[in-house]
Design a protein around this motif. Structure first.
Motif, PDB file in Angstrom:
ATOM      1  N   GLY A  13       1.270   8.505  -0.799  1.00 21.29           N
ATOM      2  CA  GLY A  13       2.280   7.460  -0.762  1.00 21.29           C
ATOM      3  C   GLY A  13       2.177   6.635  -2.030  1.00 21.29           C
ATOM      4  O   GLY A  13       1.547   7.045  -3.008  1.00 21.29           O
ATOM      5  N   ILE A  14       2.759   5.457  -2.029  1.00 21.54           N
ATOM      6  CA  ILE A  14       2.702   4.637  -3.241  1.00 21.54           C
ATOM      7  C   ILE A  14       1.266   4.246  -3.571  1.00 21.54           C
ATOM      8  O   ILE A  14       0.879   4.192  -4.742  1.00 21.54           O
ATOM      9  N   ALA A  15       0.422   4.038  -2.539  1.00 18.83           N
ATOM     10  CA  ALA A  15      -0.970   3.669  -2.793  1.00 18.83           C
ATOM     11  C   ALA A  15      -1.731   4.830  -3.420  1.00 18.83           C
ATOM     12  O   ALA A  15      -2.366   4.687  -4.477  1.00 18.83           O
ATOM     13  N   GLY A  16      -1.693   5.997  -2.775  1.00 21.01           N
ATOM     14  CA  GLY A  16      -2.433   7.144  -3.277  1.00 21.01           C
ATOM     15  C   GLY A  16      -1.933   7.627  -4.621  1.00 21.01           C
ATOM     16  O   GLY A  16      -2.726   7.957  -5.517  1.00 21.01           O
ATOM     17  N   SER A  17      -0.615   7.657  -4.805  1.00 23.89           N
ATOM     18  CA  SER A  17      -0.048   8.145  -6.067  1.00 23.89           C
ATOM     19  C   SER A  17      -0.382   7.213  -7.225  1.00 23.89           C
ATOM     20  O   SER A  17      -0.709   7.656  -8.327  1.00 23.89           O
ATOM     21  N   THR A  18      -0.303   5.901  -6.984  1.00 20.14           N
ATOM     22  CA  THR A  18      -0.619   4.943  -8.044  1.00 20.14           C
ATOM     23  C   THR A  18      -2.105   4.999  -8.390  1.00 20.14           C
ATOM     24  O   THR A  18      -2.480   4.946  -9.570  1.00 20.14           O
ATOM     25  N   ALA A  19      -2.962   5.121  -7.376  1.00 19.76           N
ATOM     26  CA  ALA A  19      -4.396   5.252  -7.645  1.00 19.76           C
ATOM     27  C   ALA A  19      -4.667   6.515  -8.452  1.00 19.76           C
ATOM     28  O   ALA A  19      -5.499   6.506  -9.375  1.00 19.76           O
ATOM     29  N   VAL A  40       5.176   9.789  -2.455  1.00 19.16           N
ATOM     30  CA  VAL A  40       5.834   8.498  -2.176  1.00 19.16           C
ATOM     31  C   VAL A  40       7.000   8.711  -1.212  1.00 19.16           C
ATOM     32  O   VAL A  40       8.165   8.508  -1.541  1.00 19.16           O
ATOM     33  N   SER A  41       6.662   9.128  -0.005  1.00 19.36           N
ATOM     34  CA  SER A  41       7.703   9.366   1.000  1.00 19.36           C
ATOM     35  C   SER A  41       7.332   8.717   2.329  1.00 19.36           C
ATOM     36  O   SER A  41       7.771   9.153   3.381  1.00 19.36           O
ATOM     37  N   GLY A  42       6.499   7.680   2.277  1.00 13.99           N
ATOM     38  CA  GLY A  42       6.045   7.032   3.500  1.00 13.99           C
ATOM     39  C   GLY A  42       7.046   6.028   4.041  1.00 13.99           C
ATOM     40  O   GLY A  42       8.251   6.162   3.811  1.00 13.99           O
ATOM     41  N   PRO A  43       6.572   4.997   4.756  1.00  9.75           N
ATOM     42  CA  PRO A  43       7.477   3.976   5.293  1.00  9.75           C
ATOM     43  C   PRO A  43       8.353   3.406   4.189  1.00  9.75           C
ATOM     44  O   PRO A  43       7.891   3.203   3.058  1.00  9.75           O
ATOM     45  N   PRO A  44       9.624   3.155   4.471  1.00 17.11           N
ATOM     46  CA  PRO A  44      10.549   2.734   3.414  1.00 17.11           C
ATOM     47  C   PRO A  44      10.242   1.332   2.898  1.00 17.11           C
ATOM     48  O   PRO A  44       9.751   0.477   3.620  1.00 17.11           O
ATOM     49  N   PHE A  45      10.515   1.122   1.622  1.00 14.74           N
ATOM     50  CA  PHE A  45      10.495  -0.216   1.046  1.00 14.74           C
ATOM     51  C   PHE A  45      11.740  -0.348   0.180  1.00 14.74           C
ATOM     52  O   PHE A  45      12.250   0.634  -0.349  1.00 14.74           O
ATOM     53  N   CYS A  46      12.248  -1.557   0.047  1.00 13.50           N
ATOM     54  CA  CYS A  46      13.475  -1.759  -0.733  1.00 13.50           C
ATOM     55  C   CYS A  46      13.464  -3.077  -1.492  1.00 13.50           C
ATOM     56  O   CYS A  46      14.402  -3.374  -2.219  1.00 13.50           O
ATOM     57  N   TYR A 239     -16.322  11.184  -4.378  1.00 11.05           N
ATOM     58  CA  TYR A 239     -15.786   9.876  -3.971  1.00 11.05           C
ATOM     59  C   TYR A 239     -14.474  10.131  -3.235  1.00 11.05           C
ATOM     60  O   TYR A 239     -13.668  10.963  -3.659  1.00 11.05           O
ATOM     61  N   ILE A 240     -14.271   9.425  -2.125  1.00 12.91           N
ATOM     62  CA  ILE A 240     -13.055   9.604  -1.334  1.00 12.91           C
ATOM     63  C   ILE A 240     -12.275   8.293  -1.269  1.00 12.91           C
ATOM     64  O   ILE A 240     -12.837   7.228  -0.999  1.00 12.91           O
ATOM     65  N   ILE A 241     -10.980   8.397  -1.518  1.00  9.83           N
ATOM     66  CA  ILE A 241     -10.060   7.268  -1.335  1.00  9.83           C
ATOM     67  C   ILE A 241      -9.121   7.634  -0.191  1.00  9.83           C
ATOM     68  O   ILE A 241      -8.365   8.604  -0.274  1.00  9.83           O
ATOM     69  N   ASN A 242      -9.202   6.869   0.861  1.00  9.94           N
ATOM     70  CA  ASN A 242      -8.365   7.101   2.040  1.00  9.94           C
ATOM     71  C   ASN A 242      -7.085   6.286   1.886  1.00  9.94           C
ATOM     72  O   ASN A 242      -7.086   5.070   2.049  1.00  9.94           O
ATOM     73  N   ALA A 243      -5.993   6.967   1.546  1.00  8.63           N
ATOM     74  CA  ALA A 243      -4.683   6.312   1.407  1.00  8.63           C
ATOM     75  C   ALA A 243      -3.687   6.989   2.327  1.00  8.63           C
ATOM     76  O   ALA A 243      -2.538   7.228   1.967  1.00  8.63           O
ATOM     77  N   ALA A 244      -4.145   7.309   3.528  1.00 13.65           N
ATOM     78  CA  ALA A 244      -3.369   8.141   4.448  1.00 13.65           C
ATOM     79  C   ALA A 244      -2.329   7.368   5.251  1.00 13.65           C
ATOM     80  O   ALA A 244      -1.762   7.902   6.213  1.00 13.65           O
ATOM     81  N   GLY A 245      -2.073   6.125   4.892  1.00 12.48           N
ATOM     82  CA  GLY A 245      -1.016   5.374   5.569  1.00 12.48           C
ATOM     83  C   GLY A 245      -1.310   5.174   7.042  1.00 12.48           C
ATOM     84  O   GLY A 245      -2.424   4.797   7.417  1.00 12.48           O
ATOM     85  N   PHE A 246      -0.323   5.433   7.892  1.00 12.54           N
ATOM     86  CA  PHE A 246      -0.530   5.158   9.310  1.00 12.54           C
ATOM     87  C   PHE A 246      -1.534   6.120   9.939  1.00 12.54           C
ATOM     88  O   PHE A 246      -2.010   5.892  11.045  1.00 12.54           O
ATOM     89  N   ARG A 247      -1.907   7.175   9.212  1.00  5.43           N
ATOM     90  CA  ARG A 247      -2.932   8.104   9.709  1.00  5.43           C
ATOM     91  C   ARG A 247      -4.322   7.777   9.135  1.00  5.43           C
ATOM     92  O   ARG A 247      -5.260   8.573   9.260  1.00  5.43           O
ATOM     93  N   THR A 248      -4.457   6.603   8.517  1.00  6.42           N
ATOM     94  CA  THR A 248      -5.730   6.194   7.920  1.00  6.42           C
ATOM     95  C   THR A 248      -6.879   6.291   8.915  1.00  6.42           C
ATOM     96  O   THR A 248      -7.996   6.692   8.572  1.00  6.42           O
TER      97      THR A 248
END
Length: 480
Positions: A13-19, A40-46, A239-248
């Motif tokens: 998502g935006i978190a994982g892709s930006t990281a 970047v296809s997770g919950p919508p933002f506008c 090293y693991i970065i958990n950016a799994a959104g609602f499945r975190t």
């Protein structure tokens, strides 16, 4: 600096892709896992929350944080921003008053001034003195007599369609226009993809599900098992970065980490106003969340397209749409009907009924909002909220161990603060040298091929079954 340290980011998502962009720019070996077929296809933002003015219930400190983070996000992704202001209106049935907002707006204006004084490149929300403007009904009545402008440049020109179309009897005396802009999810997806595609040290694994993680304490690394096209593979990471959104929480459970969190299913609706050929600002009609008078959000896109939020259980929110973690699992369990919407899509009747409810909700404030049709399926998803406070709007990252970072952003603008904290962690582990990071925004002082970005953004919107107009900007400010 250790050699060949491998970083796994779970969720694009935006978190994982930006990281992934940040760490890739710093030369690290990064693998990005994404169960979907695009990033970047997770919950919508506008909405770029450059001051948090949509949220009266959060603290001044949280609003200042959102202002800073939004300025940073805008500087990183300038070509995904729709440079149109936002109007704040208080319905007559609401208990709030415009004067209650002025103190906060002045705090934000002063903070913006301070940020611009620190670095002139931070002046991305217009001139400091123009951060917001107040309008009385008398002033709106005068603007009502003016002609609409095809390419508005001043606050007054942006306010003309509001003056002409909003039922002033339904709102209190004072309106506020503020420099909070649009944030386009399709353009951000395209922009991030274009950056990542140029980075040979970042590997993106789409349509890939992480099925298990085993921590090897003796080697201080992790074995990640993942499935792609029914093939099961495994790979070691340092090293693991958990950016799994609602499945975190699922990743937390694999690592036997306990964490409290909420997950909320929400949606926004896409309409087309066939008679509209006017450029609008975004308009917010305040309300109390979860009540029949919840906030209404009217977000403009090109060619008469509008995205609508109504913070009621009949529109954006859902009865039983909020789930929380339990003692046995860090993963909140949404009801099956919401998971089905996420994984399989919506029933046509549900799309029609909820979108029409959204249209009618806006029509109470904008009576001319007629000849409006359902333009597509809704924008929807499940949003994670760390802890147990549903009104939380600022969050970033937690470190459950020295090699496991869990990203829990609520608003898109928090991704850079999150990335900074991860980089600090990697410096402490000697994975990165202490002088690696001088000025993060300099990494992104490069504008992308505009034609390619436009084309890819539209392509992504169409791939996801949305009108290509949702990938376009209504105010195309020249950036280079």
């Amino acid at each position: 600096m250790q050699e060949k340290m491998k970083i796994a980011i779970i969720g694009a998502g935006i978190a994982g892709s930006t990281a992934a962009i940040y760490l890739g720019k710093l030369g690290l070996d990064v693998t990005l896992f994404e169960r979907g077929n695009s990033i970047v296809s997770g919950p919508p933002f506008c909405h770029l929350h450059a001051g948090g003015n949509l949220y009266r219930e959060i603290s001044d400190e949280a609003c200042v944080t959102l202002l800073k983070e939004s300025i940073e996000l805008l500087r990183m992704y300038p070509q995904v921003i729709d440079y149109r202001p936002t109007v704040l209106a208080i319905p007559t049935v609401d208990n709030g008053e415009a004067k209650d907002l002025f103190k906060r707006l002045d705090i934000l204006k002063e903070e913006y001034k301070k940020l611009v004084n620190e670095d002139s490149k931070n002046q991305v929300l217009g001139k400091v003195e123009d951060y917001y403007k107040v309008y009385t009904k008398e002033e709106l009545k005068k603007l009502k007599e003016k002609k609409t402008v095809k390419k508005p440049k001043s606050f007054d020109e942006w306010m003309i369609p509001v003056a002409k179309n909003v039922d002033l009897n339904k709102i209190k005396d004072t309106l506020i226009m503020v420099q909070e802009y649009g944030l386009n999810i399709f353009r951000l997806s395209a922009s991030a993809k274009m950056i990542l595609d140029e980075m040979s040290n970042v590997k993106i694994k789409l349509n890939t599900t992480v099925s298990n993680i085993i921590e090897d304490e003796s080697l201080k690394n992790f074995v990640i098992e993942f499935k792609n096209n029914e093939l099961i593979n495994e790979q070691r990471f340092d090293y693991i970065i958990n950016a799994a959104g609602f499945r975190t929480g699922k990743i937390d459970d694999m690592l036997k980490v306990k964490a409290k969190r909420l997950v909320e299913f929400k949606s926004a609706y896409v309409s087309k106003w066939t008679d509209c050929d006017t450029i609008w600002p975004e308009v917010i009609f305040y309300g109390t969340r979860g009540t029949p008078q919840g906030m209404a959000q009217f977000t403009p896109y090109p060619n008469g397209h509008f995205q609508i939020h109504g913070m009621t259980e009949e529109i954006t929110l859902f009865k039983n749409g909020l789930a929380k973690s339990c003692e046995n699992s860090s993963q909140p369990k949404l009801e099956k009907k919401f998971v089905k919407k996420i994984t399989q899509g919506w029933e046509k009747s549900d799309i029609e009924n909820r979108t029409k409810s959204a249209i009618n909700y806006i029509k109470q404030f904008i009576p001319s909002f007629k000849n409006v049709e359902v333009a597509s399926k809704p924008l929807y998803g499940a949003q994670q909220i760390p802890g147990d406070e549903v009104s939380l709007r600022t969050a970033d990252v937690c470190f459950e161990s020295e090699r496991y970072a869990r990203c829990e952003i609520v608003k898109a603008s928090s991704v850079l603060t999150m990335s900074d904290m991860i980089i600090k962690s990697l410096i402490e582990l000697s994975i990165l040298p202490s002088d690696v990071y001088k000025n993060r925004t300099q990494i992104f002082d490069k504008f992308q091929d505009r034609e390619k970005l436009d084309s890819l953004s539209k392509e992504i919107a169409k791939q996801r079954d949305y009108p290509e107009e949702l990938a376009m900007l209504i105010n195309d400010k020249k950036l280079n």
